[in-house]
Motif scaffolding. Structure first.
Motif, short mmCIF file in Angstrom:
data_model
loop_
_atom_site.label_atom_id
_atom_site.label_comp_id
_atom_site.label_asym_id
_atom_site.label_seq_id
_atom_site.Cartn_x
_atom_site.Cartn_y
_atom_site.Cartn_z
N GLY A 122 0.80 -1.24 0.00
CA GLY A 122 0.00 0.00 0.00
C GLY A 122 0.82 1.27 0.00
O GLY A 122 0.33 2.33 0.42
N ARG A 141 4.92 -0.56 7.34
CA ARG A 141 4.67 -1.20 6.05
C ARG A 141 5.96 -1.31 5.22
O ARG A 141 6.13 -2.28 4.48
N ASP A 165 -3.36 -0.50 10.07
CA ASP A 165 -4.81 -0.34 10.12
C ASP A 165 -5.53 -1.68 9.82
O ASP A 165 -4.89 -2.68 9.47
N VAL A 166 -6.86 -1.64 9.97
CA VAL A 166 -7.64 -2.89 9.89
C VAL A 166 -7.44 -3.61 8.56
O VAL A 166 -7.20 -4.83 8.52
N SER A 167 -7.51 -2.86 7.46
CA SER A 167 -7.37 -3.53 6.16
C SER A 167 -5.95 -4.06 5.98
O SER A 167 -5.73 -5.13 5.40
N GLY A 168 -4.97 -3.33 6.51
CA GLY A 168 -3.58 -3.78 6.44
C GLY A 168 -3.37 -5.06 7.21
O GLY A 168 -2.63 -5.95 6.78
N ALA A 170 -5.62 -7.38 7.75
CA ALA A 170 -6.23 -8.49 6.98
C ALA A 170 -5.31 -8.94 5.85
O ALA A 170 -5.14 -10.14 5.61
N ILE A 171 -4.70 -7.97 5.16
CA ILE A 171 -3.79 -8.31 4.05
C ILE A 171 -2.57 -9.07 4.57
O ILE A 171 -2.14 -10.07 3.99
N GLU A 173 -2.36 -10.84 7.33
CA GLU A 173 -2.77 -12.18 7.76
C GLU A 173 -2.80 -13.11 6.54
O GLU A 173 -2.34 -14.25 6.60
N GLN A 174 -3.36 -12.61 5.45
CA GLN A 174 -3.44 -13.40 4.23
C GLN A 174 -2.04 -13.77 3.73
O GLN A 174 -1.79 -14.89 3.27
N HIS A 192 -3.15 -9.26 18.33
CA HIS A 192 -4.32 -9.42 17.45
C HIS A 192 -4.80 -10.87 17.48
O HIS A 192 -4.01 -11.79 17.70
N ASN A 196 -8.30 -14.63 10.85
CA ASN A 196 -8.36 -15.03 9.44
C ASN A 196 -7.33 -16.10 9.09
O ASN A 196 -7.12 -16.40 7.91
#
Ligand code: ATP
Length: 226
Positions: A122, A141, A165-168, A170-171, A173-174, A192, A196
């Motif tokens: 990002g 990041r 942040d939240v979306s970061g 999730a990414i 974790e993936q 955390h 996921n």
């Protein structure tokens, strides 16, 4: 490559109390293991022990079945360790930091690959800004962009989600799941939930209330395994 990091009967004392005692763990390829526990329970210390950075402990660490004292170089050549501080040079740009890391790791990589890694975390458009001018989450990041570049199989990550942040989250974790699916292994500390990550393994620290007996003897035994 099959991979195995193992600890047998680890015991670590700090300031007259056991952080952990009789601790066994085994981490193999395809696995994500989360080390959890309250502040000060010894998570960072355990990671450093497993990576050979701290050695004043009891017990044994093995890499691919060999004691770390003999297999340290082999472990380090397979290890990507990202500590709880972003560990980036603030006077360098994001791109320069990445290239510096890759040079240090003797893993030369093209400018294009570095740009792509920054894009994946990002930071597209922030490549040429000195890191000191980036936000805390953006600096983190930059450090995490190394995950996009390194071919190393064992990832040891100490609080990698800090300031993300939240979306970061999730990414990332993936990303950990993908790495495990490709035959890598991940050892991670975080507060955390990692909800996921399927098949997440856990090791909980912090249940040891024992103090060391005068003279360094043991007064309290506990075991934990992963
Ligand atoms: N080099 C050291 N010398 C003395 N005590 C230490 C040393 N390193 C860590 N400690 C102590 O060991 C304990 C565990 O520290 P550690 O950083 O491993 O905890 P942690 O579980 O990672 O904590 P946090 O969740 O706050 O990051 C702390 O009480 C700390 O003060």
């Amino acid at each position: 490559m099959s991979l195995c990091l193992e600890a047998r009967q680890l015991a670590c004392e700090r300031d007259g109390r056991w952080l952990f005692h009789g601790l066994d763990l085994r981490l193999s390829d395809g696995e994500v293991l989360r080390v959890e526990g309250p502040n000060g329970s010894g998570k960072t210390t355990l990671l450093k022990i497993l990576c050979g950075q701290v050695s004043d402990v009891e017990g044994e660490v093995l890499w691919q079945g060999k004691p770390l004292r003999r297999a340290r170089a082999e472990l380090l050549s397979n290890l990507l360790y990202i500590g709880h501080a972003p560990a980036i040079k603030k006077s360098l740009t994001a791109l320069e930091n990445l290239r510096w890391y890759q040079a240090m790791a003797a893993e030369p990589i093209s400018m294009g690959a570095c740009e792509q890694a920054l894009e994946r975390v990002g930071l597209s458009g922030f490549e040429d800004i000195p890191c000191g001018q980036l936000s805390a989450g953006q600096q983190r990041r930059v450090a995490l962009a190394r995950l996009e570049l390194s071919p190393r199989a064992l990832w040891v990550l100490d609080e990698p989600f800090t300031a993300i942040d939240v979306s970061g989250v999730a990414i990332l974790e993936q990303r950990l799941v993908e790495h495990a699916h490709r035959g890598g292994a991940v050892l991670v500390t975080t507060h955390h939930a990692l909800s996921n990550i399927p098949d997440l393994r856990r090791l909980h620290l912090g249940q040891y209330q024992g103090t060391c007996a005068p003279g360094g003897g043991r007064r309290h035994d506990a075991t934990s395994s992963a």
